[in-house]
Write a protein that holds these residues in place. Sequence first.
Motif, short mmCIF file in Angstrom:
data_model
loop_
_atom_site.label_atom_id
_atom_site.label_comp_id
_atom_site.label_asym_id
_atom_site.label_seq_id
_atom_site.Cartn_x
_atom_site.Cartn_y
_atom_site.Cartn_z
N VAL A 280 34.76 37.65 34.11
CA VAL A 280 35.18 38.41 35.27
C VAL A 280 35.87 39.89 34.67
O VAL A 280 35.92 40.95 35.24
CB VAL A 280 36.30 37.73 36.04
N GLN A 281 36.70 39.59 33.73
CA GLN A 281 37.26 40.78 32.89
C GLN A 281 36.26 41.87 32.81
O GLN A 281 36.39 42.99 32.77
CB GLN A 281 38.28 40.40 31.88
N LEU A 282 35.19 41.49 32.05
CA LEU A 282 34.12 42.54 31.93
C LEU A 282 33.61 43.30 33.18
O LEU A 282 33.37 44.35 33.37
CB LEU A 282 32.86 41.75 31.36
N HIS A 283 33.83 42.59 34.31
CA HIS A 283 33.11 42.82 35.40
C HIS A 283 33.93 44.21 35.85
O HIS A 283 33.58 45.10 36.40
CB HIS A 283 32.95 42.10 36.44
N GLY A 296 37.60 40.40 47.84
CA GLY A 296 37.77 39.91 46.31
C GLY A 296 38.66 38.92 46.28
O GLY A 296 38.64 37.99 45.38
N ASP A 297 39.31 38.65 47.31
CA ASP A 297 40.49 37.41 47.04
C ASP A 297 39.70 35.92 47.41
O ASP A 297 38.62 36.09 47.24
CB ASP A 297 41.62 37.62 48.19
N PHE A 298 40.37 35.21 48.06
CA PHE A 298 39.92 33.83 48.28
C PHE A 298 38.81 33.62 49.18
O PHE A 298 38.52 32.64 49.62
CB PHE A 298 41.07 32.84 48.56
N GLN A 325 44.89 43.19 45.16
CA GLN A 325 46.35 42.87 44.90
C GLN A 325 46.96 42.76 46.25
O GLN A 325 47.86 41.74 46.39
CB GLN A 325 47.25 44.12 44.20
N ARG A 326 46.53 43.55 47.25
CA ARG A 326 47.34 43.33 48.57
C ARG A 326 46.93 42.04 49.30
O ARG A 326 47.67 41.23 49.79
CB ARG A 326 46.92 44.34 49.50
N GLN A 327 45.27 41.80 49.22
CA GLN A 327 45.00 40.57 49.77
C GLN A 327 45.56 39.39 49.20
O GLN A 327 45.80 38.26 49.72
CB GLN A 327 43.24 40.55 49.56
N LEU A 328 45.60 39.50 47.70
CA LEU A 328 46.17 38.31 47.26
C LEU A 328 47.78 37.89 47.38
O LEU A 328 47.90 36.65 47.55
CB LEU A 328 46.05 38.33 45.59
N LEU A 329 48.51 38.87 47.59
CA LEU A 329 49.82 38.92 48.14
C LEU A 329 49.96 37.86 49.74
O LEU A 329 50.71 37.24 49.84
CB LEU A 329 50.52 40.01 48.13
N GLU A 330 49.03 38.59 50.31
CA GLU A 330 48.82 37.91 51.73
C GLU A 330 48.49 36.59 51.56
O GLU A 330 49.10 35.66 52.46
CB GLU A 330 47.87 38.60 52.44
N SER A 331 47.52 36.03 50.90
CA SER A 331 46.79 34.86 51.06
C SER A 331 47.38 33.86 49.97
O SER A 331 47.06 32.74 50.35
CB SER A 331 45.27 35.04 50.88
N MET A 332 47.74 34.28 48.91
CA MET A 332 48.30 33.22 47.93
C MET A 332 49.30 32.36 48.49
O MET A 332 49.21 31.23 48.32
CB MET A 332 48.73 33.84 46.80
N THR A 358 37.52 33.71 43.98
CA THR A 358 38.01 34.94 43.85
C THR A 358 37.36 35.82 42.84
O THR A 358 36.94 35.39 41.62
CB THR A 358 39.51 34.88 43.79
N ALA A 359 37.42 37.20 42.94
CA ALA A 359 36.98 38.06 41.92
C ALA A 359 38.26 38.65 40.98
O ALA A 359 38.12 39.22 40.07
CB ALA A 359 36.24 39.39 42.42
N ALA A 360 39.27 37.83 41.37
CA ALA A 360 40.56 38.22 40.32
C ALA A 360 40.45 37.60 39.15
O ALA A 360 39.91 36.66 38.99
CB ALA A 360 41.77 37.86 41.26
N ARG A 361 40.96 38.41 38.07
CA ARG A 361 41.13 37.77 36.75
C ARG A 361 42.38 36.72 36.81
O ARG A 361 43.29 37.04 37.69
CB ARG A 361 41.45 38.95 35.87
N PHE A 362 42.49 36.10 35.82
CA PHE A 362 43.97 35.35 35.69
C PHE A 362 44.99 36.10 35.74
O PHE A 362 46.12 35.91 36.15
CB PHE A 362 43.87 34.42 34.61
N SER A 363 44.72 37.27 35.22
CA SER A 363 45.99 38.18 35.13
C SER A 363 46.55 38.67 36.16
O SER A 363 47.67 38.95 36.55
CB SER A 363 45.90 39.32 34.05
N ASP A 364 45.26 38.95 37.23
CA ASP A 364 45.79 39.36 38.81
C ASP A 364 46.58 38.12 39.44
O ASP A 364 47.53 38.54 40.22
CB ASP A 364 44.42 39.78 39.40
N LEU A 365 46.03 36.75 39.29
CA LEU A 365 46.67 35.80 39.83
C LEU A 365 48.11 35.74 39.28
O LEU A 365 49.20 35.50 40.01
CB LEU A 365 45.85 34.54 39.61
N ASP A 366 48.53 35.86 38.12
CA ASP A 366 49.75 35.62 37.71
C ASP A 366 50.55 36.69 38.02
O ASP A 366 51.71 36.50 38.29
CB ASP A 366 49.58 35.87 36.10
#
Length: 416
Positions: A280-283, A296-298, A325-332, A358-366
């Motif tokens: 995913v990081q490569l993408h 991109g989020d869940f 990032q915005r969507q993840l903050l909403e849905s996490m 998700t299309a998020a990297r683990f670093s985005d989730l963190d």
Amino acid sequence: MPFKWHPEEPPPIIEEHSKAKLLVLRKYLRAYFDRLNVNPNREEFKLDLVDGFAGGGTFRDGDDVVSGSPLVMLEEVEAARERLNRRRNRPLRVDCKCYFVDVEQAHTDHLRRTLIERDHVIDNEKIVVLNDAFENIIDDICTSIRQRQPRAGRAIFLLDQTGFSRVELALVGRILFELPAAEVILTFAADVLTNHLAETPQIIKSVAPLQMTEAKIRELIEQRDGHGGRALIQRTLRDHVRLMTGATFDTPFFIRPRQSRRALWFLHLSRHPTARDVMVQLHWENHNTFEHYGPGDFGMLGWDALQPNYIPLFNFEELEALQLQRQLLESMPRRLFGLAAEEPIAVEALRYALANETAARFSDLDETLLTLAREREIEILSADGTRRSRALKRLRATDRIGFPDTLLLPGFSRLR
Ligand SMILES: C[S@@+](CC[C@H](N)C(=O)[O-])C[C@H]1O[C@@H](n2cnc3c(N)ncnc32)[C@H](O)[C@@H]1O
């Protein structure tokens, strides 16, 4: 048109898809070597590389001759050997064995010739060239990998089929079952399959390697002809491939080079979340070459309620990164509530649970979790249960995520 090689003729002209595919393969191998060799005390790194649909080894690109997938693999092994040893006091032995398979004799003849011209030795020790159908010799290859690497069984399989039905999904399942540390990169002409789907005996026969029942084919046809269209088919197909191969993790993105209208599915199947994260990081690094329909989020690929008439195209650009990032903050918070309402969940377990959605990297989730902790939405505990600082900069995989005692509704404060 399938590519054709002949030992006495110039190689075929490369297509834009192949260029994008080969670049990602190269970058993936590079990232794989680097990610798995961070320990400076490691003395040996073993890896088996299998190119099950190898082709003839080179392509023409204008006046240049460029490397096909077998050469990309060999070049990256050599580059890793040099790069990983650059800053080491204790040398690292990079021990790789490559298997190159093609069913067409003229293709393997061209490949042999190409390898010899570049001073590679086809000795069956480190380089094996096999003129056979991949499905006929996969068991022998798996046995040979297990003999060479009884413990780790580390292997990357590239199955670059033309079309969508040359690789039996059950076969991929066998690879991942027999070699749990293996990864499979499978190309899949999903658009072609979608266009050709029909309930005719001929099509039913041609999709047999995908283990699709007639009911499944009918479901896909209904989706194609109904509102959901391609996005729904992608979702159904993706689930089907993951189920039939037993892969725990996948990255279901399409290669669509700027110059081309045809999209090619580039599926990465594995049983390890780290492998999925590297891909995913490569993408993200090669944005605008990969895409999928959906956010991109869940809700990726319409995980939840899909709105067939408005399905955004996601292609790993800067804008998508900000939206994500915005969507993840909403849905996490809501997603977390389902997972951690009873008791805190380890960061690693959370990654396992969310990776395929998700299309998020683990670093985005963190990053999302750290922001939520700063905003007092969640609590971060260390493995022994003690509370970690809200100003924390990095999460550990063993950290646990829970909710503060006072929280009434997940995401409550964000909704106000
Ligand atoms: C797309 S080309 C491979 C290109 C190559 N991966 C590259 O990027 O340099 C697909 C190749 O698969 C071979 N092939 C088709 N069916 C096969 C099978 N069942 N087993 C092994 N090879 C097969 C074809 O002969 C062809 O050379």
